[in-house]
Each structure stands twice: as C-alpha cells, then as structure tokens.
Motif scaffolding. Structure first.
Motif, PDB file in Angstrom:
ATOM      1  N   ILE A  56       0.772  -1.146  -0.104  1.00  0.00           N
ATOM      2  CA  ILE A  56       0.008  -0.083   0.065  1.00  0.00           C
ATOM      3  C   ILE A  56       0.863   1.391   0.039  1.00  0.00           C
ATOM      4  CG2 ILE A  56      -1.910   1.031   0.945  1.00  0.00           C
ATOM      5  CD1 ILE A  56      -2.595  -1.486   2.605  1.00  0.00           C
ATOM      6  N   ASN A  57       1.182   1.552   1.059  1.00  0.00           N
ATOM      7  CA  ASN A  57       2.444   2.828   1.358  1.00  0.00           C
ATOM      8  C   ASN A  57       3.350   2.355   2.451  1.00  0.00           C
ATOM      9  OD1 ASN A  57       3.811   4.946   2.173  1.00  0.00           O
ATOM     10  ND2 ASN A  57       1.766   6.177   1.437  1.00  0.00           N
ATOM     11  N   PRO A  58       4.701   1.805   1.844  1.00  0.00           N
ATOM     12  CA  PRO A  58       5.654   1.404   2.781  1.00  0.00           C
ATOM     13  C   PRO A  58       6.008   2.362   3.781  1.00  0.00           C
ATOM     14  CG  PRO A  58       6.418   1.717   0.625  1.00  0.00           C
ATOM     15  CD  PRO A  58       5.137   1.953   0.442  1.00  0.00           C
ATOM     16  N   HIS A  59       6.088   3.563   3.622  1.00  0.00           N
ATOM     17  CA  HIS A  59       6.482   4.528   4.543  1.00  0.00           C
ATOM     18  C   HIS A  59       5.800   4.640   5.624  1.00  0.00           C
ATOM     19  CE1 HIS A  59      10.227   5.615   2.364  1.00  0.00           C
ATOM     20  NE2 HIS A  59       9.412   5.963   1.307  1.00  0.00           N
ATOM     21  N   PHE A  60       4.197   4.816   5.122  1.00  0.00           N
ATOM     22  CA  PHE A  60       3.062   4.933   6.070  1.00  0.00           C
ATOM     23  C   PHE A  60       3.099   3.682   7.042  1.00  0.00           C
ATOM     24  CE2 PHE A  60      -1.385   3.388   7.064  1.00  0.00           C
ATOM     25  CZ  PHE A  60      -1.794   4.567   7.922  1.00  0.00           C
ATOM     26  N   LEU A  61       3.263   2.408   6.491  1.00  0.00           N
ATOM     27  CA  LEU A  61       3.378   1.290   7.252  1.00  0.00           C
ATOM     28  C   LEU A  61       4.586   1.045   8.141  1.00  0.00           C
ATOM     29  CD1 LEU A  61       2.424  -1.821   7.560  1.00  0.00           C
ATOM     30  CD2 LEU A  61       3.929  -2.420   5.921  1.00  0.00           C
ATOM     31  N   TYR A  62       5.649   1.623   7.897  1.00  0.00           N
ATOM     32  CA  TYR A  62       6.856   1.569   8.559  1.00  0.00           C
ATOM     33  C   TYR A  62       6.742   2.726   9.797  1.00  0.00           C
ATOM     34  CZ  TYR A  62       9.348  -0.705   4.733  1.00  0.00           C
ATOM     35  OH  TYR A  62       9.636  -1.426   3.595  1.00  0.00           O
ATOM     36  N   ASN A  63       6.023   3.842   9.472  1.00  0.00           N
ATOM     37  CA  ASN A  63       5.895   4.843  10.588  1.00  0.00           C
ATOM     38  C   ASN A  63       4.734   4.242  11.411  1.00  0.00           C
ATOM     39  OD1 ASN A  63       7.821   6.706   9.342  1.00  0.00           O
ATOM     40  ND2 ASN A  63       6.310   7.830   8.149  1.00  0.00           N
ATOM     41  N   THR A  64       3.824   3.774  10.941  1.00  0.00           N
ATOM     42  CA  THR A  64       2.711   3.187  11.754  1.00  0.00           C
ATOM     43  C   THR A  64       3.372   2.185  12.876  1.00  0.00           C
ATOM     44  OG1 THR A  64       1.105   3.598  10.330  1.00  0.00           O
ATOM     45  CG2 THR A  64       0.563   1.890  11.955  1.00  0.00           C
ATOM     46  N   LEU A  65       4.151   1.216  12.253  1.00  0.00           N
ATOM     47  CA  LEU A  65       4.547   0.149  13.117  1.00  0.00           C
ATOM     48  C   LEU A  65       5.738   0.742  14.082  1.00  0.00           C
ATOM     49  CD1 LEU A  65       5.416  -2.602  10.514  1.00  0.00           C
ATOM     50  CD2 LEU A  65       3.808  -2.734  12.242  1.00  0.00           C
ATOM     51  N   SER A 103       5.616   3.754  15.526  1.00  0.00           N
ATOM     52  CA  SER A 103       4.779   4.351  16.401  1.00  0.00           C
ATOM     53  C   SER A 103       4.000   3.278  17.379  1.00  0.00           C
ATOM     54  CB  SER A 103       3.306   5.091  15.644  1.00  0.00           C
ATOM     55  OG  SER A 103       3.804   6.103  14.861  1.00  0.00           O
ATOM     56  N   ILE A 104       3.760   2.184  16.814  1.00  0.00           N
ATOM     57  CA  ILE A 104       3.259   0.975  17.684  1.00  0.00           C
ATOM     58  C   ILE A 104       4.159   0.696  18.891  1.00  0.00           C
ATOM     59  CG2 ILE A 104       2.248  -1.090  17.768  1.00  0.00           C
ATOM     60  CD1 ILE A 104       0.919  -0.832  14.938  1.00  0.00           C
ATOM     61  N   ARG A 105       5.502   0.321  18.334  1.00  0.00           N
ATOM     62  CA  ARG A 105       6.600  -0.051  18.921  1.00  0.00           C
ATOM     63  C   ARG A 105       7.028   1.012  20.030  1.00  0.00           C
ATOM     64  NH1 ARG A 105      12.093   1.002  18.981  1.00  0.00           N
ATOM     65  NH2 ARG A 105      13.274  -0.761  19.799  1.00  0.00           N
ATOM     66  N   SER A 106       6.725   2.307  19.781  1.00  0.00           N
ATOM     67  CA  SER A 106       6.975   3.363  20.798  1.00  0.00           C
ATOM     68  C   SER A 106       6.000   3.136  21.986  1.00  0.00           C
ATOM     69  CB  SER A 106       7.120   4.672  20.025  1.00  0.00           C
ATOM     70  OG  SER A 106       8.185   4.885  19.183  1.00  0.00           O
ATOM     71  N   GLU A 107       5.002   3.214  21.555  1.00  0.00           N
ATOM     72  CA  GLU A 107       3.726   3.066  22.612  1.00  0.00           C
ATOM     73  C   GLU A 107       3.824   1.931  23.304  1.00  0.00           C
ATOM     74  OE1 GLU A 107       1.356   5.338  23.364  1.00  0.00           O
ATOM     75  OE2 GLU A 107       2.064   6.643  21.629  1.00  0.00           O
ATOM     76  N   ALA A 108       4.388   0.810  22.866  1.00  0.00           N
ATOM     77  CA  ALA A 108       4.606  -0.325  23.658  1.00  0.00           C
ATOM     78  C   ALA A 108       5.397  -0.198  24.603  1.00  0.00           C
ATOM     79  CB  ALA A 108       4.676  -1.538  22.444  1.00  0.00           C
ATOM     80  N   LEU A 109       6.590   0.453  24.098  1.00  0.00           N
ATOM     81  CA  LEU A 109       7.657   0.483  25.024  1.00  0.00           C
ATOM     82  C   LEU A 109       7.544   1.479  26.207  1.00  0.00           C
ATOM     83  CD1 LEU A 109      10.864   0.785  22.567  1.00  0.00           C
ATOM     84  CD2 LEU A 109      10.495  -1.045  24.253  1.00  0.00           C
ATOM     85  N   ILE A 110       6.817   2.444  26.027  1.00  0.00           N
ATOM     86  CA  ILE A 110       5.887   3.539  27.080  1.00  0.00           C
ATOM     87  C   ILE A 110       5.294   2.721  27.989  1.00  0.00           C
ATOM     88  CG2 ILE A 110       4.774   5.284  27.407  1.00  0.00           C
ATOM     89  CD1 ILE A 110       5.699   6.360  24.655  1.00  0.00           C
ATOM     90  N   ALA A 111       4.355   1.641  27.286  1.00  0.00           N
ATOM     91  CA  ALA A 111       3.530   0.944  28.287  1.00  0.00           C
ATOM     92  C   ALA A 111       4.180  -0.407  28.945  1.00  0.00           C
ATOM     93  CB  ALA A 111       2.378   0.489  27.428  1.00  0.00           C
ATOM     94  N   GLY A 112       5.358  -0.391  28.577  1.00  0.00           N
ATOM     95  CA  GLY A 112       6.279  -1.705  29.127  1.00  0.00           C
ATOM     96  C   GLY A 112       5.884  -2.865  28.557  1.00  0.00           C
ATOM     97  N   LEU A 113       5.509  -2.673  27.279  1.00  0.00           N
ATOM     98  CA  LEU A 113       5.170  -4.138  26.524  1.00  0.00           C
ATOM     99  C   LEU A 113       6.255  -4.509  25.735  1.00  0.00           C
ATOM    100  CD1 LEU A 113       1.230  -3.135  25.752  1.00  0.00           C
ATOM    101  CD2 LEU A 113       2.171  -4.714  27.683  1.00  0.00           C
ATOM    102  N   THR A 114       7.275  -4.979  26.293  1.00  0.00           N
ATOM    103  CA  THR A 114       8.503  -5.083  25.361  1.00  0.00           C
ATOM    104  C   THR A 114       8.109  -6.448  24.416  1.00  0.00           C
ATOM    105  OG1 THR A 114       9.114  -6.894  27.089  1.00  0.00           O
ATOM    106  CG2 THR A 114      10.153  -4.499  27.259  1.00  0.00           C
ATOM    107  N   GLY A 115       7.257  -7.353  24.828  1.00  0.00           N
ATOM    108  CA  GLY A 115       7.150  -8.351  23.713  1.00  0.00           C
ATOM    109  C   GLY A 115       6.522  -7.785  22.598  1.00  0.00           C
TER     110      GLY A 115
END
Length: 347
Positions: free
Chosen positions: A129-138, A140-152
């Motif tokens: 679809i749009n690779p840059h959008f996909l990478y940026n979204t992923l 963002s999800i990774r950053s939110e997961a780290l903030i929430a302590g969800l390392t997995g």
C-alpha cells in the motif's frame, strides 16, 4: 486416416513405398543374375546405392528431425528457456526458420525474466500500500508499547517492520546468503510469538566454509517462502513440537540449501504433483493465480532461479508422510553479481 493430415506421415509413407520398389528391383536383378540372364554387378551396385542413400537419409534428415522433435517436446512440456538455436539450423523450410527465429525472440529468457520481475513487484505492491506509512505506523506502535512496558509487543513490531522492509524493497535484486538468512530469522522470530516453544529453528553450516557460503549471491526471497511453507503446511499441522533446519553446503561450483521440517509430510501423489509443477516452471506464469502458498509461490521462486541461472538449477522436494519434508535448493555458488548467467536481471 487422421494421421495422414501430418506432412511427416505422408513423407514416411512415400519413402517406405520407394524403398519397397527399390528392394523389389534389386530382388529382380538378383533373380535374373542367378538364372544367368544378367550379370551380378547391377544388383550389387543397386544394393550399395541403397545402403548409402539410407545412411544419408538417417544422418542428414531423420536424425536432425528426431532431435528437433525431442527439443520441441521439451518446449511443450514447459522448458521455455531451452536453447532452440539448433532448431533453426534444421528448419524444414525458410518460413519455418523465420517462425522459429521469431519464437526464440519472444521466448527469450530476459523477456520472461522481466515479466517475472513485474509479477514479483505486483505481489509486493499488493501488500505494501504505502511502505513509509506502514513503517511509521509500526514504529509508532513500537514506541507506545515501550512506553507501556510491553516489550514483547515492541520486539514483535520491530521484527515485523524489518521483515516488511526487506520483503518490499527492490525485490528483483540478488542478495547475500547472510542477508537472506537474517530475513528468515526475522520471520521465524515473528512466528515464535505465535507458536512459542513449540517451534525451533537450527541453521547448519560448516564453520570452515561459513564465510564463503554466507557471501554467495542468490535471488531475494528464495528461502523465506519455503520456510513459511514448512511452518504452515508442515509443523503447524503436527501435534507437539516442531523443528526446522536450514542446512547450507558447497559442492564444487554449486550451493546446496536444504530446508527441512519434521512435520506431517505429504503422500507420494501430492509430492509427485509438486515436483511436476517445479519441473514445468516455464509455465508458471499461467498458474501463478492459484499458486500462492507461502505468500510468493514456490513455483515462482523456482522459475526465477531457472531464468537467472539456467534450468539445471532450481527446487526439488523430498517428503514422507509422518516424517517430514525437505526442500532442496540448487544454486550456482557465485560471489559476485557479474557472474550471473542472465545479466539482464540486474538492469
């Protein structure tokens, strides 16, 4: 009769009739010679002439014709990249020569490769679809997961982004064995979040040859679709734990990669059909709509290997029900893109 629609049958019938007449004349001359009404030399000369003509017919007409028939049979079986040059040398008429020359131009492996590259790019486009959008979204999800302590979740998202980045970008390029293995390990890491300890992966390579083997070049996305098939169609269907092995070795000028699983395996009929499809990979373009196992079809991977390196290389599957499946990848051991047989692949 329907056979007489073919010109070759008419020629053979005419030749057989001429041979019978010639043999009848020789028999008549011999009969007259034995009666003493004629000398022997005309019969002997006719017999020698017949032998010479038969030898000439075999060497100059029948043998090239049979050779052309065998090559055309291979072509009809799907070996579209076979060298057809000698067919033009034995073409029966100038018009047939022009037709074969045009066919060779159409079926040139570089043209097929371009079609195959477009197919691979299309399959990638369907997913990106749009690779840059996909990478940026992923990310963002990774950053939110780290903030929430969800390392997995963060690790899985990072692995997924790395996998998509490798899969989508420049699918037509050759890569090193090391890069391809890293992508396989990334894909396996994602699968482990699903299967946990049920699934294990081992990479086997002689330490003394490791540096040389890891530097060899191969088409991108050669191993991962096969590894995916091993998981989805092998170990996932198995009760209990499953083990996957990627074994790499060099044999002379060849690189041999074997991807094995101890899954459910496949019966003889399914295995035969699979290897038949791989053997007829020249026809892969017509069947890619139904061959989508593993994201990118095994037959598509095999066909790219044929087009890039020649039909002496490719995939072959070995399997036994209840024991597991081995997929063997046979490649030339090249360390530089300049050694590629079909350099059109790099344009």
């Amino acid at each position: 009769m329907k056979r007489f629609e073919y010109l070759s049958v008419r020629v053979m019938v005419l030749l057989a009739a001429a041979l019978c007449i010639h043999l009848f004349l020789i028999a008549g001359l011999l009969f007259l010679a034995f009666l003493g009404n004629a000398p022997f030399w005309p019969a002997i000369l006719s017999l020698v002439l017949l032998v010479v003509l038969l030898w000439w017919f075999y060497a100059m007409i029948l043998k090239p014709y049979l050779h052309m028939e065998r090559t055309m049979r291979l072509f009809l079986d799907g070996y579209t990249t076979a060298d057809l040059t000698h067919l033009c040398q034995t073409a029966p008429t100038p018009m047939v020569y022009q037709m074969l020359a045009h066919m060779m131009k159409i079926m040139d492996s570089s043209e097929l490769l371009k079609l195959n590259k477009r197919q691979a790019q299309y399959l990638a486009l369907q997913n990106q679809i749009n690779p840059h959008f996909l990478y940026n979204t992923l990310e963002s999800i990774r950053s939110e997961a780290l903030i929430a302590g969800l390392t997995g979740v963060a690790d899985m998202t990072e692995a997924l982004a790395a996998f998509f980045r490798y899969t989508i970008s420049k699918v037509e390029n050759l890569v090193s064995v090391e890069e391809e293995l890293e992508n396989c390990q990334t894909y396996f890491r994602i699968q482990q979040y699903r299967f946990g300890s049920r699934l294990s992966l081992t990479i086997e390579c002689d330490p003394e040859e490791r540096e040389e083997i890891y530097g060899c070049r191969l088409p991108k996305l050669t191993m991962q679709p096969i590894l995916e098939n091993s998981i989805i169609h092998g170990t996932e269907c198995k009760i209990g734990t499953g083990h996957l092995t990627i074994h790499l070795e060099r044999s002379g000028k060849r690189l041999l990669i074997r991807i094995s699983d101890d899954g459910v395996g496949m019966d003889e009929e399914v295995l035969s059909r699979m290897n038949e499809r791989l053997g007829r990979s020249g026809q892969a373009f017509a069947s890619q709509g139904s061959e989508t196992r593993g994201g990118i079809a095994l037959v598509n991977v095999n066909n790219r290997i044929h087009l890039l390196f020649g039909e002496e290389y490719g995939l072959h599957v070995f399997s036994m029900p209840g024991v597991g499946t081995d997929v063997e990848i046979n490649l030339p051991a090249i360390a530089n893109d300049r050694e590629l047989k079909n350099k059109e692949a790099l344009k």
